[in-house]
Design a protein around this motif. Structure first.
Motif, PDB file in Angstrom:
ATOM      1  N   GLY A 114       1.251  -0.851  -0.028  1.00  0.00           N
ATOM      2  CA  GLY A 114      -0.206   0.216   0.130  1.00  0.00           C
ATOM      3  C   GLY A 114       0.669   0.903   0.337  1.00  0.00           C
ATOM      4  N   ILE A 115       0.113   2.194   0.506  1.00  0.00           N
ATOM      5  CA  ILE A 115       0.955   3.891   0.524  1.00  0.00           C
ATOM      6  C   ILE A 115       0.954   4.093   0.840  1.00  0.00           C
ATOM      7  CG2 ILE A 115       0.153   6.661  -0.304  1.00  0.00           C
ATOM      8  CD1 ILE A 115      -2.781   5.116  -1.407  1.00  0.00           C
ATOM      9  N   LEU A 148      -5.081  12.705   7.756  1.00  0.00           N
ATOM     10  CA  LEU A 148      -4.836  11.863   6.208  1.00  0.00           C
ATOM     11  C   LEU A 148      -5.458  10.327   6.730  1.00  0.00           C
ATOM     12  CD1 LEU A 148      -0.980  12.235   6.393  1.00  0.00           C
ATOM     13  CD2 LEU A 148      -2.691  13.185   5.446  1.00  0.00           C
ATOM     14  N   GLU A 149      -6.351  10.371   5.491  1.00  0.00           N
ATOM     15  CA  GLU A 149      -7.547   9.580   5.872  1.00  0.00           C
ATOM     16  C   GLU A 149      -7.407   8.894   5.048  1.00  0.00           C
ATOM     17  OE1 GLU A 149     -11.224  10.912   4.409  1.00  0.00           O
ATOM     18  OE2 GLU A 149     -11.242  13.271   6.062  1.00  0.00           O
ATOM     19  N   LYS A 150      -6.347   6.803   5.344  1.00  0.00           N
ATOM     20  CA  LYS A 150      -6.422   5.796   4.565  1.00  0.00           C
ATOM     21  C   LYS A 150      -6.952   4.932   4.695  1.00  0.00           C
ATOM     22  CE  LYS A 150      -2.848   5.565   8.344  1.00  0.00           C
ATOM     23  NZ  LYS A 150      -1.771   5.139   8.575  1.00  0.00           N
ATOM     24  N   TYR A 151      -7.373   4.420   3.166  1.00  0.00           N
ATOM     25  CA  TYR A 151      -8.323   3.731   3.281  1.00  0.00           C
ATOM     26  C   TYR A 151      -7.883   2.011   2.991  1.00  0.00           C
ATOM     27  CZ  TYR A 151     -11.796   7.345   3.784  1.00  0.00           C
ATOM     28  OH  TYR A 151     -12.711   7.974   3.030  1.00  0.00           O
ATOM     29  N   TYR A 177      -4.408  -4.564   1.816  1.00  0.00           N
ATOM     30  CA  TYR A 177      -3.794  -3.477   0.796  1.00  0.00           C
ATOM     31  C   TYR A 177      -4.157  -2.347   1.366  1.00  0.00           C
ATOM     32  CZ  TYR A 177      -1.114  -3.203  -2.599  1.00  0.00           C
ATOM     33  OH  TYR A 177       1.185  -3.088  -3.615  1.00  0.00           O
ATOM     34  N   SER A 178      -3.262  -1.385   1.549  1.00  0.00           N
ATOM     35  CA  SER A 178      -3.915   0.521   1.940  1.00  0.00           C
ATOM     36  C   SER A 178      -3.905   1.095   0.328  1.00  0.00           C
ATOM     37  CB  SER A 178      -2.277   1.029   2.741  1.00  0.00           C
ATOM     38  OG  SER A 178      -3.146   1.820   2.599  1.00  0.00           O
ATOM     39  N   TYR A 179      -5.015   0.601   0.166  1.00  0.00           N
ATOM     40  CA  TYR A 179      -4.802   1.773  -1.043  1.00  0.00           C
ATOM     41  C   TYR A 179      -5.099   3.134  -1.698  1.00  0.00           C
ATOM     42  CZ  TYR A 179     -10.256   1.808  -1.963  1.00  0.00           C
ATOM     43  OH  TYR A 179     -11.391   2.471  -1.937  1.00  0.00           O
ATOM     44  N   LYS A 180      -5.596   3.520  -0.882  1.00  0.00           N
ATOM     45  CA  LYS A 180      -6.804   4.895  -0.965  1.00  0.00           C
ATOM     46  C   LYS A 180      -5.894   5.767  -0.091  1.00  0.00           C
ATOM     47  CE  LYS A 180     -11.173   5.858  -0.821  1.00  0.00           C
ATOM     48  NZ  LYS A 180     -12.028   5.557  -1.848  1.00  0.00           N
ATOM     49  N   THR A 204      -5.314   6.798  -5.788  1.00  0.00           N
ATOM     50  CA  THR A 204      -5.839   5.703  -5.253  1.00  0.00           C
ATOM     51  C   THR A 204      -4.572   4.622  -6.207  1.00  0.00           C
ATOM     52  OG1 THR A 204      -8.068   6.377  -4.960  1.00  0.00           O
ATOM     53  CG2 THR A 204      -7.557   4.301  -5.515  1.00  0.00           C
ATOM     54  N   VAL A 205      -4.123   3.514  -5.572  1.00  0.00           N
ATOM     55  CA  VAL A 205      -3.220   2.566  -5.881  1.00  0.00           C
ATOM     56  C   VAL A 205      -4.387   1.829  -7.050  1.00  0.00           C
ATOM     57  CG1 VAL A 205      -2.781   0.281  -5.898  1.00  0.00           C
ATOM     58  CG2 VAL A 205      -1.701   2.202  -3.834  1.00  0.00           C
ATOM     59  N   LYS A 206      -3.987   1.592  -8.275  1.00  0.00           N
ATOM     60  CA  LYS A 206      -5.099   1.315  -9.322  1.00  0.00           C
ATOM     61  C   LYS A 206      -4.736  -0.169  -9.327  1.00  0.00           C
ATOM     62  CE  LYS A 206      -6.254   5.072 -10.385  1.00  0.00           C
ATOM     63  NZ  LYS A 206      -7.817   5.138 -10.487  1.00  0.00           N
TER      64      LYS A 206
END
Length: 319
Positions: free
Chosen positions: A152-153, A175-178, A281-284, A305-307
């Motif tokens: 992830g990010i 910082l918002e993590k999704y 996965y920390s994707y957004k 966002t991670v694609k």
């Protein structure tokens, strides 16, 4: 006698913090004694340990040469790390990186030469944006970390101002993590906010979730939304409302739906053979500043966002 001029990346920090970073082999007690005995002066005058340094300040030292020799010794261990980065976004202040599962963010006991921070330093060194010889104490750093087996990010700060701002914004949850994860089965509710308490066994590096307050327990809140279900696994988007060790893995296992591939919290659940890591996965990442962000104000309301998530694509299960 030796002198050091405070540069931009050294400014806006306490004198003792700067000295600890610059003279890594100097004992704290000796450092405080040097300041007390006027062996370290600021702009030619006696100074206090908590004085805030400014760009252009000059420190004068009447101390042993050995500490300077240790500080000036060149360490280029990071050049052994490969320059292999998946960059989501970059500007003059920050890097947003897509860390792949299996890569450690910082050196640990099993470290040989490769880590995410090592790759970042090597990359910036090659670009001419970081040179250890030109820095007194600052080194580009990671703002957040992700476990070795999670992807992830990860945010890297290129300068001291960005690092200070982002560390503060992280603490104040601006910082918002999704995350995306695959769950065994499907929760009864399509979406929910889970609450509980968590304790950690340090020796086993494992946490336990409790429904009620317990001694040493910390409150946790986990919000999830089911995006897809294939009859066996659910794809969930998760927002951490609190950030605790293994929170997502432990909380979802607690409600009976552990992450696919998680051998620590889902031992009795079999995953497909191709799953080498837990499906997390920390994707957004969203920048949602409540107040002034200084030189990073332009990032407010930005979303990244991670694609390419290895077990999901376009909101559906894919592996």
């Amino acid at each position: 006698m030796r002198t050091l001029e405070i540069k931009k990346n050294d400014a806006n920090q306490r004198l003792d913090k700067f000295l600890q970073k610059h003279f890594k082999t100097m004992p704290k007690s000796l450092m405080y004694k040097y300041i007390r005995k006027k062996c370290i002066k600021l702009n030619g005058k006696k100074c206090d340990i908590d004085v805030i340094l400014k760009e252009g300040d000059v420190l004068t030292f009447y101390i042993k040469d050995e500490f300077f020799e240790d500080a000036e010794e060149k360490h280029y261990e990071f050049l052994k790390a490969p320059v292999k980065l998946d960059i989501i976004y970059e500007d003059e202040n920050i890097l947003l990186l897509d860390k792949k599962p299996g890569v450690i963010v910082h050196p640990d006991k099993s470290y040989h030469f490769d880590s995410l921070i090592g790759r970042v330093l090597h990359y910036l060194y090659d670009k001419g944006e970081y040179n250890p010889e030109q820095e007194q104490a600052f080194c580009p750093a990671l703002v957040n970390r992700i476990d070795r087996n999670t992807g992830g990010i990860v945010i890297a700060a290129k300068n001291a101002d960005s690092l200070r701002i982002l560390n503060q914004k992280m603490k104040s949850r601006e910082l918002e993590k999704y995350y995306l994860c695959l769950l065994h089965g499907k929760p009864k509710k399509e979406s929910d906010t889970l609450a509980g308490y968590i304790t950690k066994n340090e020796s086993k590096n494992k946490v336990t979730v409790h429904s009620k307050p317990v001694e040493g327990g910390k409150e946790i809140k986990t919000r999830y939304k089911i995006l897809d279900f294939d009859g066996r696994f659910s794809l969930a988007e998760i927002e951490l409302l609190t950030g605790r060790t293994h929170q997502i893995r432990a909380h979802m296992a607690y409600i009976g739906h552990p992450l696919v591939g998680d051998t620590k919290y889902g031992k009795n659940k079999k995953a497909p053979d191709k799953f080498k890591y837990q499906a997390l996965y920390s994707y957004k990442l969203k920048f949602n500043f409540d107040g002034d962000a200084g030189i990073l104000d332009y990032l407010d309301n930005s979303e990244f966002t991670v694609k390419d998530v290895w077990f999901a694509k376009n909101g559906h299960i894919s592996f």
